[in-house]
Design a protein around this motif. Sequence first.
Motif, PDB file in Angstrom:
ATOM      1  N   ILE A   1      37.081  46.337  26.222  1.00  0.00           N
ATOM      2  CA  ILE A   1      35.790  46.522  25.542  1.00  0.00           C
ATOM      3  C   ILE A   1      35.512  45.311  24.657  1.00  0.00           C
ATOM      4  N   PRO A   2      34.310  44.740  24.767  1.00  0.00           N
ATOM      5  CA  PRO A   2      33.970  43.596  23.912  1.00  0.00           C
ATOM      6  C   PRO A   2      33.997  43.980  22.434  1.00  0.00           C
ATOM      7  N   LEU A   3      34.529  43.088  21.640  1.00  0.00           N
ATOM      8  CA  LEU A   3      34.575  43.287  20.192  1.00  0.00           C
ATOM      9  C   LEU A   3      33.404  42.549  19.555  1.00  0.00           C
ATOM     10  N   PRO A   4      32.949  42.998  18.390  1.00  0.00           N
ATOM     11  CA  PRO A   4      31.797  42.349  17.745  1.00  0.00           C
ATOM     12  C   PRO A   4      31.995  40.851  17.495  1.00  0.00           C
ATOM     13  N   ILE A   5      33.222  40.413  17.293  1.00  0.00           N
ATOM     14  CA  ILE A   5      33.472  39.013  16.970  1.00  0.00           C
ATOM     15  C   ILE A   5      33.626  38.127  18.217  1.00  0.00           C
ATOM     16  N   ASP A   6      33.693  38.725  19.397  1.00  0.00           N
ATOM     17  CA  ASP A   6      33.915  37.968  20.632  1.00  0.00           C
ATOM     18  C   ASP A   6      32.912  36.831  20.832  1.00  0.00           C
ATOM     19  N   ALA A   7      31.641  37.148  20.691  1.00  0.00           N
ATOM     20  CA  ALA A   7      30.606  36.148  20.942  1.00  0.00           C
ATOM     21  C   ALA A   7      30.726  34.977  19.975  1.00  0.00           C
ATOM     22  N   LYS A   8      31.038  35.265  18.726  1.00  0.00           N
ATOM     23  CA  LYS A   8      31.160  34.193  17.731  1.00  0.00           C
ATOM     24  C   LYS A   8      32.368  33.303  18.023  1.00  0.00           C
ATOM     25  N   LEU A   9      33.478  33.913  18.392  1.00  0.00           N
ATOM     26  CA  LEU A   9      34.667  33.120  18.717  1.00  0.00           C
ATOM     27  C   LEU A   9      34.435  32.267  19.962  1.00  0.00           C
ATOM     28  N   SER A  10      33.826  32.856  20.979  1.00  0.00           N
ATOM     29  CA  SER A  10      33.537  32.097  22.196  1.00  0.00           C
ATOM     30  C   SER A  10      32.576  30.954  21.914  1.00  0.00           C
ATOM     31  N   ALA A  11      31.547  31.217  21.105  1.00  0.00           N
ATOM     32  CA  ALA A  11      30.587  30.168  20.767  1.00  0.00           C
ATOM     33  C   ALA A  11      31.249  29.044  19.986  1.00  0.00           C
ATOM     34  N   ALA A  12      32.130  29.390  19.071  1.00  0.00           N
ATOM     35  CA  ALA A  12      32.836  28.358  18.300  1.00  0.00           C
ATOM     36  C   ALA A  12      33.699  27.504  19.222  1.00  0.00           C
TER      37      ALA A  12
ATOM     38  N   LEU B   1      42.237  23.129  19.812  1.00  0.00           N
ATOM     39  CA  LEU B   1      41.694  24.103  18.863  1.00  0.00           C
ATOM     40  C   LEU B   1      40.846  25.147  19.593  1.00  0.00           C
ATOM     41  N   ALA B   2      40.021  24.702  20.540  1.00  0.00           N
ATOM     42  CA  ALA B   2      39.200  25.634  21.319  1.00  0.00           C
ATOM     43  C   ALA B   2      40.086  26.591  22.116  1.00  0.00           C
ATOM     44  N   ARG B   3      41.145  26.059  22.733  1.00  0.00           N
ATOM     45  CA  ARG B   3      42.083  26.917  23.476  1.00  0.00           C
ATOM     46  C   ARG B   3      42.734  27.933  22.545  1.00  0.00           C
ATOM     47  N   ASP B   4      43.114  27.486  21.353  1.00  0.00           N
ATOM     48  CA  ASP B   4      43.742  28.388  20.384  1.00  0.00           C
ATOM     49  C   ASP B   4      42.792  29.517  19.981  1.00  0.00           C
ATOM     50  N   ILE B   5      41.527  29.187  19.791  1.00  0.00           N
ATOM     51  CA  ILE B   5      40.538  30.213  19.437  1.00  0.00           C
ATOM     52  C   ILE B   5      40.410  31.226  20.567  1.00  0.00           C
ATOM     53  N   LEU B   6      40.289  30.739  21.801  1.00  0.00           N
ATOM     54  CA  LEU B   6      40.141  31.640  22.936  1.00  0.00           C
ATOM     55  C   LEU B   6      41.406  32.461  23.173  1.00  0.00           C
ATOM     56  N   ASN B   7      42.569  31.850  22.986  1.00  0.00           N
ATOM     57  CA  ASN B   7      43.828  32.604  23.112  1.00  0.00           C
ATOM     58  C   ASN B   7      43.941  33.646  22.011  1.00  0.00           C
ATOM     59  N   GLY B   8      43.489  33.308  20.805  1.00  0.00           N
ATOM     60  CA  GLY B   8      43.488  34.265  19.704  1.00  0.00           C
ATOM     61  C   GLY B   8      42.598  35.457  20.000  1.00  0.00           C
ATOM     62  N   LYS B   9      41.479  35.192  20.640  1.00  0.00           N
ATOM     63  CA  LYS B   9      40.581  36.280  21.032  1.00  0.00           C
ATOM     64  C   LYS B   9      41.294  37.211  22.017  1.00  0.00           C
ATOM     65  N   ASP B  10      42.008  36.645  22.967  1.00  0.00           N
ATOM     66  CA  ASP B  10      42.756  37.455  23.937  1.00  0.00           C
ATOM     67  C   ASP B  10      43.844  38.266  23.240  1.00  0.00           C
ATOM     68  N   LEU B  11      44.546  37.641  22.287  1.00  0.00           N
ATOM     69  CA  LEU B  11      45.589  38.350  21.551  1.00  0.00           C
ATOM     70  C   LEU B  11      45.009  39.504  20.739  1.00  0.00           C
ATOM     71  N   LEU B  12      43.819  39.303  20.178  1.00  0.00           N
ATOM     72  CA  LEU B  12      43.154  40.364  19.419  1.00  0.00           C
ATOM     73  C   LEU B  12      42.857  41.553  20.325  1.00  0.00           C
ATOM     74  N   HIS B  13      42.371  41.282  21.535  1.00  0.00           N
ATOM     75  CA  HIS B  13      42.094  42.357  22.486  1.00  0.00           C
ATOM     76  C   HIS B  13      43.373  43.103  22.868  1.00  0.00           C
TER      77      HIS B  13
ATOM     78  N   GLY C   1      31.475  25.331  21.394  1.00  0.00           N
ATOM     79  CA  GLY C   1      30.892  24.255  20.587  1.00  0.00           C
ATOM     80  C   GLY C   1      31.878  23.126  20.375  1.00  0.00           C
ATOM     81  N   LEU C   2      33.134  23.458  20.108  1.00  0.00           N
ATOM     82  CA  LEU C   2      34.177  22.432  19.965  1.00  0.00           C
ATOM     83  C   LEU C   2      34.359  21.664  21.267  1.00  0.00           C
ATOM     84  N   GLN C   3      34.339  22.379  22.380  1.00  0.00           N
ATOM     85  CA  GLN C   3      34.507  21.722  23.669  1.00  0.00           C
ATOM     86  C   GLN C   3      33.343  20.780  23.985  1.00  0.00           C
ATOM     87  N   ILE C   4      32.140  21.226  23.696  1.00  0.00           N
ATOM     88  CA  ILE C   4      30.972  20.370  23.946  1.00  0.00           C
ATOM     89  C   ILE C   4      31.024  19.143  23.037  1.00  0.00           C
TER      90      ILE C   4
END
Length: 131
Positions: free
Chosen positions: A58-69, A15-27, A72-75
């Motif tokens: 360019i960083p998107l406003p949602i980047d930090a929230k997605l990375s934190a989520a 799930l964490a990988r999917d979130i991070l991959n989704g962030k990359d796809l958004l960029h 958090g799942l990984q931890i």
Amino acid sequence: MQRHRRRGCDPLAQLARDILNGKDLLHEAVGRAVGGFFGLVGRPRIERAFAQELARRIPLPIDAKLSAAARGLQIAGIYICVVGNRDLADCACLRDVIRVEGKERLQRLIHGAMGDWQSLPRRMRDGVTGL
């Protein structure tokens, strides 16, 4: 419950990988959209390529929230592996964090998460009484 323990943190890691991959796809999508816009307004190919690459980075406003989520799942997954007495070499969440962040960053993430978890009962209690 036993089935979950055998699997350890694998679902959380995925799930964490999917979130991070989704962030990359958004960029990538933002970059393509900007490049397409530059093409529509008739800008030269080099300008379109430059604008697309710049917009992609360019960083998107949602980047930090997605990375934190994701982190958090990984931890939480690492915690599941530790509590479940799993061999940490088999902990998918730990491997992912170390691969991306490195060992020093992992230690900072764990210390931060432990502080958050320690204050969680108080925050939950405050939230329940505030309803």
